[in-house]
Design a protein around this motif. Structure first.
Motif, PDB file in Angstrom:
ATOM      1  N   LEU A   1       0.776  -1.150  -0.090  1.00  0.00           N
ATOM      2  CA  LEU A   1       0.082  -0.076  -0.076  1.00  0.00           C
ATOM      3  C   LEU A   1       0.610   1.306  -0.037  1.00  0.00           C
ATOM      4  O   LEU A   1       0.027   2.252  -0.151  1.00  0.00           O
ATOM      5  N   ASP A   2       2.128   1.022   0.153  1.00  0.00           N
ATOM      6  CA  ASP A   2       3.149   2.280   0.198  1.00  0.00           C
ATOM      7  C   ASP A   2       3.123   2.926  -1.096  1.00  0.00           C
ATOM      8  O   ASP A   2       3.635   4.174  -1.229  1.00  0.00           O
ATOM      9  N   THR A   3       2.718   2.088  -2.237  1.00  0.00           N
ATOM     10  CA  THR A   3       2.848   2.645  -3.623  1.00  0.00           C
ATOM     11  C   THR A   3       1.585   3.605  -3.751  1.00  0.00           C
ATOM     12  O   THR A   3       1.598   4.211  -4.715  1.00  0.00           O
ATOM     13  N   GLY A   4       0.671   3.729  -2.859  1.00  0.00           N
ATOM     14  CA  GLY A   4      -0.473   4.465  -3.125  1.00  0.00           C
ATOM     15  C   GLY A   4      -1.746   3.966  -3.924  1.00  0.00           C
ATOM     16  O   GLY A   4      -1.714   2.746  -3.969  1.00  0.00           O
ATOM     17  N   GLY A   5      -2.312   4.970  -4.157  1.00  0.00           N
ATOM     18  CA  GLY A   5      -3.564   4.775  -5.185  1.00  0.00           C
ATOM     19  C   GLY A   5      -4.234   5.440  -5.986  1.00  0.00           C
ATOM     20  O   GLY A   5      -3.831   6.761  -6.098  1.00  0.00           O
ATOM     21  N   HIS A   6      -5.132   5.052  -6.956  1.00  0.00           N
ATOM     22  CA  HIS A   6      -5.842   5.960  -7.903  1.00  0.00           C
ATOM     23  C   HIS A   6      -7.431   6.208  -7.274  1.00  0.00           C
ATOM     24  O   HIS A   6      -7.890   5.437  -6.682  1.00  0.00           O
ATOM     25  N   SER A   7      -7.686   7.613  -7.286  1.00  0.00           N
ATOM     26  CA  SER A   7      -8.908   7.949  -6.737  1.00  0.00           C
ATOM     27  C   SER A   7      -9.798   8.507  -7.788  1.00  0.00           C
ATOM     28  O   SER A   7      -9.219   9.291  -8.473  1.00  0.00           O
ATOM     29  N   ILE A   8     -11.163   8.606  -7.517  1.00  0.00           N
ATOM     30  CA  ILE A   8     -12.213   9.386  -8.430  1.00  0.00           C
ATOM     31  C   ILE A   8     -13.355   9.472  -7.442  1.00  0.00           C
ATOM     32  O   ILE A   8     -13.569   8.647  -6.517  1.00  0.00           O
ATOM     33  N   PHE A   9     -13.923  10.378  -7.525  1.00  0.00           N
ATOM     34  CA  PHE A   9     -15.252  10.865  -6.862  1.00  0.00           C
ATOM     35  C   PHE A   9     -16.474  10.209  -7.584  1.00  0.00           C
ATOM     36  O   PHE A   9     -16.698  10.292  -8.829  1.00  0.00           O
ATOM     37  N   VAL A  10     -17.287   9.532  -6.987  1.00  0.00           N
ATOM     38  CA  VAL A  10     -18.567   9.059  -7.287  1.00  0.00           C
ATOM     39  C   VAL A  10     -19.305   9.987  -8.096  1.00  0.00           C
ATOM     40  O   VAL A  10     -20.239   9.792  -9.047  1.00  0.00           O
ATOM     41  N   GLU A  11     -19.314  11.242  -7.379  1.00  0.00           N
ATOM     42  CA  GLU A  11     -19.949  12.328  -8.080  1.00  0.00           C
ATOM     43  C   GLU A  11     -19.534  13.003  -9.209  1.00  0.00           C
ATOM     44  O   GLU A  11     -20.165  13.987  -9.829  1.00  0.00           O
ATOM     45  N   ASP A  12     -18.532  12.611  -9.887  1.00  0.00           N
ATOM     46  CA  ASP A  12     -17.870  13.081 -10.922  1.00  0.00           C
ATOM     47  C   ASP A  12     -18.578  12.814 -12.071  1.00  0.00           C
ATOM     48  O   ASP A  12     -18.825  11.560 -12.157  1.00  0.00           O
ATOM     49  N   PRO A  13     -18.974  13.878 -12.823  1.00  0.00           N
ATOM     50  CA  PRO A  13     -19.901  13.853 -13.965  1.00  0.00           C
ATOM     51  C   PRO A  13     -19.291  12.666 -15.066  1.00  0.00           C
ATOM     52  O   PRO A  13     -20.024  12.072 -15.863  1.00  0.00           O
ATOM     53  N   ALA A  14     -17.789  12.580 -14.962  1.00  0.00           N
ATOM     54  CA  ALA A  14     -17.283  11.543 -15.934  1.00  0.00           C
ATOM     55  C   ALA A  14     -16.986  10.296 -15.372  1.00  0.00           C
ATOM     56  O   ALA A  14     -16.154   9.584 -15.653  1.00  0.00           O
ATOM     57  N   LEU A  15     -17.755   9.709 -14.151  1.00  0.00           N
ATOM     58  CA  LEU A  15     -17.284   8.483 -13.476  1.00  0.00           C
ATOM     59  C   LEU A  15     -17.432   7.430 -14.449  1.00  0.00           C
ATOM     60  O   LEU A  15     -16.446   6.908 -14.257  1.00  0.00           O
TER      61      LEU A  15
END
Length: 373
Positions: free
Chosen positions: A85-99
Protein backbone atom coordinates in the motif's frame (compact mmCIF):
# COMPACT_ATOMS: atom_id res chain seq x y z
CA UNK A 1 -8.28 9.30 -12.09
CA UNK A 2 -5.83 11.00 -9.75
CA UNK A 3 -2.95 9.43 -7.81
CA UNK A 4 -2.92 11.36 -4.54
CA UNK A 5 -3.04 8.80 -1.73
CA UNK A 6 0.66 8.00 -1.42
CA UNK A 7 1.49 6.94 2.14
CA UNK A 8 -2.10 7.11 3.41
CA UNK A 9 -3.60 3.79 2.38
CA UNK A 10 -1.89 1.92 5.22
CA UNK A 11 -3.63 4.25 7.65
CA UNK A 12 -7.00 3.60 6.01
CA UNK A 13 -6.44 -0.14 6.17
CA UNK A 14 -4.95 -0.31 9.64
CA UNK A 15 -7.59 2.02 11.01
CA UNK A 16 -10.29 -0.30 9.70
CA UNK A 17 -13.79 0.46 8.53
CA UNK A 18 -15.50 3.40 10.20
CA UNK A 19 -18.71 5.27 9.57
CA UNK A 20 -16.86 7.24 6.87
CA UNK A 21 -14.44 4.61 5.52
CA UNK A 22 -15.40 1.32 3.90
CA UNK A 23 -12.26 -0.83 3.93
CA UNK A 24 -13.19 -3.37 1.27
CA UNK A 25 -9.62 -4.67 0.99
CA UNK A 26 -9.67 -5.99 4.57
CA UNK A 27 -13.12 -7.53 4.06
CA UNK A 28 -11.87 -9.25 0.90
CA UNK A 29 -8.79 -10.63 2.68
CA UNK A 30 -10.72 -12.17 5.58
CA UNK A 31 -13.95 -13.08 3.76
CA UNK A 32 -13.05 -16.65 2.80
CA UNK A 33 -14.15 -18.28 6.08
CA UNK A 34 -17.25 -16.07 6.12
CA UNK A 35 -18.55 -17.49 2.89
CA UNK A 36 -18.27 -14.60 0.45
CA UNK A 37 -18.77 -15.64 -3.17
CA UNK A 38 -18.66 -13.72 -6.43
CA UNK A 39 -22.44 -13.40 -6.15
CA UNK A 40 -22.32 -11.82 -2.69
CA UNK A 41 -19.31 -9.55 -3.20
CA UNK A 42 -19.98 -5.83 -3.06
CA UNK A 43 -19.01 -5.35 -6.72
CA UNK A 44 -18.65 -7.47 -9.83
CA UNK A 45 -15.21 -6.02 -10.57
CA UNK A 46 -12.46 -7.53 -8.39
CA UNK A 47 -10.38 -4.36 -8.15
CA UNK A 48 -13.37 -2.48 -6.76
CA UNK A 49 -13.76 -5.22 -4.14
CA UNK A 50 -10.22 -4.44 -2.91
CA UNK A 51 -10.68 -0.67 -2.83
CA UNK A 52 -11.46 1.90 -0.17
CA UNK A 53 -14.63 3.97 -0.32
CA UNK A 54 -14.46 7.16 1.71
CA UNK A 55 -16.91 9.88 2.71
CA UNK A 56 -14.51 12.72 1.98
CA UNK A 57 -14.55 16.38 3.02
CA UNK A 58 -13.72 18.31 -0.12
CA UNK A 59 -10.80 20.71 -0.32
CA UNK A 60 -11.36 24.00 -2.23
CA UNK A 61 -9.78 22.72 -5.45
CA UNK A 62 -11.84 19.55 -5.28
CA UNK A 63 -15.04 21.57 -4.92
CA UNK A 64 -14.21 23.32 -8.17
CA UNK A 65 -13.77 19.90 -9.79
CA UNK A 66 -17.32 19.00 -8.72
CA UNK A 67 -18.91 22.32 -9.74
CA UNK A 68 -18.17 24.05 -6.44
CA UNK A 69 -21.51 23.44 -4.69
CA UNK A 70 -20.63 20.46 -2.49
CA UNK A 71 -18.65 20.27 0.76
CA UNK A 72 -18.37 16.47 0.83
CA UNK A 73 -18.38 13.60 -1.64
CA UNK A 74 -17.78 9.86 -1.88
CA UNK A 75 -14.32 8.88 -3.07
CA UNK A 76 -13.22 5.50 -4.48
CA UNK A 77 -9.53 4.76 -3.88
CA UNK A 78 -8.07 1.82 -5.83
CA UNK A 79 -4.64 0.67 -4.58
CA UNK A 80 -1.89 0.40 -7.14
CA UNK A 81 -0.73 -2.73 -5.33
CA UNK A 82 -2.87 -4.61 -2.84
CA UNK A 83 0.25 -6.15 -1.33
CA UNK A 84 2.21 -2.91 -1.00
CA UNK A 85 0.00 0.00 0.00
CA UNK A 86 3.02 2.30 0.22
CA UNK A 87 2.78 2.66 -3.56
CA UNK A 88 -0.45 4.64 -3.10
CA UNK A 89 -3.59 4.47 -5.19
CA UNK A 90 -5.80 6.08 -7.80
CA UNK A 91 -8.94 7.91 -6.75
CA UNK A 92 -12.11 9.26 -8.30
CA UNK A 93 -15.27 10.79 -6.89
CA UNK A 94 -18.53 8.96 -7.42
CA UNK A 95 -20.12 12.37 -8.02
CA UNK A 96 -17.73 13.13 -10.90
CA UNK A 97 -19.84 13.62 -14.06
CA UNK A 98 -17.29 11.53 -15.95
CA UNK A 99 -17.31 8.65 -13.44
CA UNK A 100 -18.35 6.00 -15.98
CA UNK A 101 -15.74 6.96 -18.54
CA UNK A 102 -12.84 7.40 -16.12
CA UNK A 103 -13.54 4.25 -14.12
CA UNK A 104 -14.05 2.01 -17.14
CA UNK A 105 -10.82 3.30 -18.66
CA UNK A 106 -8.85 2.74 -15.46
CA UNK A 107 -10.26 -0.72 -14.85
CA UNK A 108 -10.08 -1.78 -18.48
CA UNK A 109 -13.75 -2.70 -18.48
CA UNK A 110 -16.25 -1.78 -21.18
CA UNK A 111 -18.87 0.76 -20.08
CA UNK A 112 -21.48 -1.26 -21.98
CA UNK A 113 -21.07 -4.43 -19.89
CA UNK A 114 -24.10 -5.07 -17.62
CA UNK A 115 -21.83 -6.04 -14.72
CA UNK A 116 -20.01 -2.70 -14.97
CA UNK A 117 -23.32 -0.82 -15.15
CA UNK A 118 -24.40 -2.69 -12.00
CA UNK A 119 -21.21 -1.59 -10.25
CA UNK A 120 -21.82 2.05 -11.18
CA UNK A 121 -25.36 1.79 -9.82
CA UNK A 122 -24.08 0.32 -6.55
CA UNK A 123 -21.48 3.06 -6.16
CA UNK A 124 -24.18 5.69 -6.55
CA UNK A 125 -26.35 3.88 -4.01
CA UNK A 126 -23.49 3.97 -1.50
CA UNK A 127 -22.90 7.64 -2.22
CA UNK A 128 -26.48 8.42 -1.18
CA UNK A 129 -26.03 6.85 2.26
CA UNK A 130 -25.13 9.41 4.94
CA UNK A 131 -22.55 7.03 6.44
CA UNK A 132 -21.23 3.47 6.29
CA UNK A 133 -22.44 2.44 9.74
CA UNK A 134 -22.83 -1.36 9.59
CA UNK A 135 -26.51 -1.30 10.61
CA UNK A 136 -27.37 1.13 7.82
CA UNK A 137 -25.52 -1.05 5.32
CA UNK A 138 -27.32 -4.11 6.69
CA UNK A 139 -30.73 -2.47 6.37
CA UNK A 140 -29.95 -1.09 2.92
CA UNK A 141 -28.82 -4.41 1.46
CA UNK A 142 -31.30 -6.62 3.34
CA UNK A 143 -33.91 -6.23 0.61
CA UNK A 144 -31.57 -5.39 -2.27
CA UNK A 145 -32.02 -7.19 -5.60
CA UNK A 146 -28.39 -8.30 -5.37
CA UNK A 147 -27.60 -9.02 -1.69
CA UNK A 148 -24.08 -8.94 -0.31
CA UNK A 149 -22.17 -11.04 2.22
CA UNK A 150 -22.66 -10.40 5.94
CA UNK A 151 -18.90 -9.88 6.05
CA UNK A 152 -19.48 -6.26 5.06
CA UNK A 153 -21.60 -5.44 8.10
CA UNK A 154 -19.22 -6.50 10.88
CA UNK A 155 -22.11 -6.86 13.33
CA UNK A 156 -22.42 -9.64 15.85
CA UNK A 157 -25.80 -11.16 16.57
CA UNK A 158 -25.96 -9.57 20.00
CA UNK A 159 -25.51 -6.04 18.64
CA UNK A 160 -27.97 -6.63 15.81
CA UNK A 161 -30.47 -8.07 18.27
CA UNK A 162 -30.10 -5.04 20.55
CA UNK A 163 -30.68 -2.59 17.70
CA UNK A 164 -33.61 -4.58 16.34
CA UNK A 165 -35.20 -4.79 19.78
CA UNK A 166 -34.89 -1.04 20.30
CA UNK A 167 -36.32 -0.24 16.85
CA UNK A 168 -39.12 -2.79 17.14
CA UNK A 169 -40.05 -1.43 20.57
CA UNK A 170 -40.51 2.07 19.20
CA UNK A 171 -42.46 0.77 16.20
CA UNK A 172 -44.67 -1.32 18.46
CA UNK A 173 -45.58 1.75 20.53
CA UNK A 174 -46.54 3.59 17.37
CA UNK A 175 -48.63 0.75 15.95
CA UNK A 176 -50.48 0.24 19.23
CA UNK A 177 -51.30 3.93 19.49
CA UNK A 178 -52.32 4.26 15.84
CA UNK A 179 -54.66 1.28 16.20
CA UNK A 180 -55.79 2.13 19.75
CA UNK A 181 -54.57 -1.38 20.66
CA UNK A 182 -54.33 -1.57 24.45
CA UNK A 183 -56.04 -4.92 24.97
CA UNK A 184 -54.14 -8.18 25.01
CA UNK A 185 -55.69 -9.55 21.82
CA UNK A 186 -55.01 -6.36 19.88
CA UNK A 187 -51.50 -6.12 21.32
CA UNK A 188 -50.56 -9.41 19.67
CA UNK A 189 -51.79 -8.05 16.35
CA UNK A 190 -49.90 -4.83 16.90
CA UNK A 191 -46.69 -6.75 17.49
CA UNK A 192 -47.13 -8.62 14.22
CA UNK A 193 -47.62 -5.32 12.41
CA UNK A 194 -44.56 -3.90 14.12
CA UNK A 195 -42.51 -6.86 12.84
CA UNK A 196 -43.95 -6.40 9.34
CA UNK A 197 -43.07 -2.72 9.41
CA UNK A 198 -39.47 -3.51 10.30
CA UNK A 199 -39.08 -6.31 7.78
CA UNK A 200 -41.24 -5.06 4.89
CA UNK A 201 -42.88 -1.67 5.28
CA UNK A 202 -44.32 -1.96 1.74
CA UNK A 203 -46.73 -4.67 2.88
CA UNK A 204 -50.42 -3.98 2.25
CA UNK A 205 -51.04 -5.08 5.85
CA UNK A 206 -49.72 -1.67 6.90
CA UNK A 207 -52.30 0.35 5.00
CA UNK A 208 -54.25 0.77 8.24
CA UNK A 209 -51.25 2.54 9.78
CA UNK A 210 -50.59 4.71 6.72
CA UNK A 211 -54.24 5.71 6.51
CA UNK A 212 -54.35 6.45 10.24
CA UNK A 213 -51.50 8.92 9.67
CA UNK A 214 -53.18 10.37 6.54
CA UNK A 215 -50.06 9.94 4.39
CA UNK A 216 -49.58 9.10 0.74
CA UNK A 217 -47.80 5.80 -0.08
CA UNK A 218 -44.67 7.69 -1.19
CA UNK A 219 -44.61 9.92 1.90
CA UNK A 220 -45.10 6.88 4.10
CA UNK A 221 -42.37 4.79 2.42
CA UNK A 222 -39.78 7.58 2.56
CA UNK A 223 -40.84 8.55 6.07
CA UNK A 224 -40.49 5.03 7.47
CA UNK A 225 -37.05 4.65 5.89
CA UNK A 226 -35.98 7.95 7.45
CA UNK A 227 -37.59 7.01 10.76
CA UNK A 228 -35.72 3.70 10.99
CA UNK A 229 -32.49 5.54 10.27
CA UNK A 230 -33.30 8.13 12.93
CA UNK A 231 -34.02 5.33 15.40
CA UNK A 232 -30.65 3.81 14.65
CA UNK A 233 -28.93 7.08 15.51
CA UNK A 234 -31.03 7.36 18.68
CA UNK A 235 -29.62 3.96 19.63
CA UNK A 236 -26.06 5.00 18.71
CA UNK A 237 -26.22 8.37 20.49
CA UNK A 238 -25.05 7.01 23.85
CA UNK A 239 -21.91 5.39 22.48
CA UNK A 240 -21.20 8.42 20.27
CA UNK A 241 -21.35 10.71 23.31
CA UNK A 242 -18.94 8.48 25.23
CA UNK A 243 -16.53 8.33 22.30
CA UNK A 244 -16.61 12.12 21.97
CA UNK A 245 -15.93 12.65 25.69
CA UNK A 246 -13.02 10.19 25.59
CA UNK A 247 -11.62 11.87 22.45
CA UNK A 248 -11.66 15.36 23.96
CA UNK A 249 -10.13 14.11 27.23
CA UNK A 250 -7.38 12.26 25.33
CA UNK A 251 -6.78 15.27 23.07
CA UNK A 252 -6.06 17.42 26.12
CA UNK A 253 -3.46 14.91 27.31
CA UNK A 254 -1.25 15.39 24.25
CA UNK A 255 2.19 16.27 25.58
CA UNK A 256 3.19 19.70 24.23
CA UNK A 257 6.25 20.07 26.46
CA UNK A 258 8.59 19.34 23.56
CA UNK A 259 7.43 22.49 21.74
CA UNK A 260 8.45 26.11 22.17
CA UNK A 261 5.95 28.58 23.64
CA UNK A 262 4.71 29.84 20.27
CA UNK A 263 4.08 26.37 18.88
CA UNK A 264 2.39 25.28 22.11
CA UNK A 265 -0.07 28.17 21.79
CA UNK A 266 -0.75 27.24 18.16
CA UNK A 267 -1.46 23.60 19.08
CA UNK A 268 -3.64 24.55 22.03
CA UNK A 269 -5.66 26.82 19.78
CA UNK A 270 -6.03 24.09 17.17
CA UNK A 271 -7.06 21.54 19.80
CA UNK A 272 -9.56 23.96 21.31
CA UNK A 273 -11.04 24.65 17.87
CA UNK A 274 -11.45 20.94 17.15
CA UNK A 275 -13.12 20.34 20.51
CA UNK A 276 -15.46 23.27 19.87
CA UNK A 277 -16.43 22.06 16.39
CA UNK A 278 -17.06 18.55 17.70
CA UNK A 279 -19.22 20.01 20.47
CA UNK A 280 -21.24 22.02 17.97
CA UNK A 281 -21.81 18.92 15.82
CA UNK A 282 -22.96 17.01 18.89
CA UNK A 283 -25.28 19.85 19.94
CA UNK A 284 -27.01 19.61 16.55
CA UNK A 285 -27.43 15.86 16.99
CA UNK A 286 -28.97 16.42 20.43
CA UNK A 287 -31.32 19.03 19.01
CA UNK A 288 -32.62 16.61 16.37
CA UNK A 289 -32.96 13.84 18.94
CA UNK A 290 -35.04 16.19 21.10
CA UNK A 291 -37.20 17.05 18.09
CA UNK A 292 -37.88 13.38 17.46
CA UNK A 293 -38.62 12.50 21.07
CA UNK A 294 -40.92 15.51 21.49
CA UNK A 295 -43.00 14.72 18.42
CA UNK A 296 -43.08 10.99 19.09
CA UNK A 297 -44.17 11.66 22.68
CA UNK A 298 -46.98 13.95 21.49
CA UNK A 299 -48.32 11.10 19.40
CA UNK A 300 -47.91 8.35 22.01
CA UNK A 301 -49.21 10.34 24.99
CA UNK A 302 -51.71 12.69 23.39
CA UNK A 303 -52.72 10.86 20.23
CA UNK A 304 -51.58 13.80 18.08
CA UNK A 305 -51.39 12.09 14.67
CA UNK A 306 -50.35 15.35 13.00
CA UNK A 307 -47.17 15.43 15.11
CA UNK A 308 -46.08 11.99 13.93
CA UNK A 309 -47.06 12.66 10.32
CA UNK A 310 -45.00 15.85 10.44
CA UNK A 311 -42.03 13.94 11.84
CA UNK A 312 -42.26 11.22 9.19
CA UNK A 313 -42.27 13.87 6.47
CA UNK A 314 -39.16 15.44 8.02
CA UNK A 315 -37.50 12.09 8.82
CA UNK A 316 -35.62 11.48 5.52
CA UNK A 317 -33.78 14.81 5.78
CA UNK A 318 -33.33 14.50 9.54
CA UNK A 319 -31.86 11.03 9.11
CA UNK A 320 -29.30 12.26 6.57
CA UNK A 321 -28.34 15.28 8.69
CA UNK A 322 -27.93 13.23 11.87
CA UNK A 323 -25.90 10.66 9.96
CA UNK A 324 -23.64 13.38 8.61
CA UNK A 325 -22.93 14.86 12.04
CA UNK A 326 -22.57 11.59 13.94
CA UNK A 327 -20.43 9.92 11.30
CA UNK A 328 -18.03 12.86 11.25
CA UNK A 329 -17.73 12.81 15.03
CA UNK A 330 -17.22 9.04 15.16
CA UNK A 331 -14.75 9.07 12.28
CA UNK A 332 -12.59 11.66 14.04
CA UNK A 333 -12.78 9.72 17.32
CA UNK A 334 -11.86 6.43 15.59
CA UNK A 335 -8.95 8.05 13.71
CA UNK A 336 -7.63 9.55 16.93
CA UNK A 337 -7.89 6.23 18.81
CA UNK A 338 -5.93 4.50 16.07
CA UNK A 339 -3.24 7.20 16.02
CA UNK A 340 -2.84 7.14 19.80
CA UNK A 341 -2.88 3.33 19.96
CA UNK A 342 -1.17 1.99 23.08
CA UNK A 343 1.24 4.90 23.38
CA UNK A 344 1.40 7.17 26.40
CA UNK A 345 0.81 10.92 25.92
CA UNK A 346 4.54 11.55 26.47
CA UNK A 347 5.39 9.18 23.61
CA UNK A 348 3.09 10.78 21.02
CA UNK A 349 5.03 12.59 18.26
CA UNK A 350 3.35 15.99 18.30
CA UNK A 351 4.65 16.90 14.85
CA UNK A 352 2.56 14.06 13.36
CA UNK A 353 -0.56 15.56 14.87
CA UNK A 354 -0.47 18.68 12.69
CA UNK A 355 -1.81 17.02 9.53
CA UNK A 356 -4.24 15.01 11.66
CA UNK A 357 -5.61 18.23 13.18
CA UNK A 358 -6.02 19.73 9.72
CA UNK A 359 -8.09 16.72 8.64
CA UNK A 360 -10.16 16.86 11.84
CA UNK A 361 -10.83 20.55 11.37
CA UNK A 362 -11.99 19.97 7.79
CA UNK A 363 -14.16 16.97 8.77
CA UNK A 364 -15.87 18.78 11.65
CA UNK A 365 -16.22 22.19 10.02
CA UNK A 366 -19.81 23.36 10.04
CA UNK A 367 -21.35 24.37 6.74
CA UNK A 368 -24.95 24.27 5.54
CA UNK A 369 -26.11 20.68 4.90
CA UNK A 370 -27.85 21.82 1.76
CA UNK A 371 -24.47 22.25 0.15
CA UNK A 372 -23.41 18.77 1.10
CA UNK A 373 -26.38 17.04 -0.46
Amino acid sequence: MTQNMFGKLKLLKSGGSTSRVMDLLSVYERAGPLGMTSKTAMFNTKRLNTSFIVKHTLRPWEREQLSGARISATKIIIPISECNLDTGGHSIFVEDPALDEKLSSHLGVSRALPRFRDDITRLRELAKLPSFDPYLLFDHFRLAKRPVSDAYFEMNERELGAISEFVAGQINLLVRRAMNSDQDGSLAKARKLASTLFEDHTSSRLDVLRLALNMSPEQYRDGVNGWKGTLYYCWRAGSCNRELSEFIASLKQLNLGQLNAGDRDEYRQAMGGIAQLAGQRWARVQNRLSQYHDQFSRFIKDGDGAALSQFLIMAPDMFVEMGEDMSRIQHVCASWRFWVGDREPADLPVAEARSLFEDFDAALSLEPHAKAA
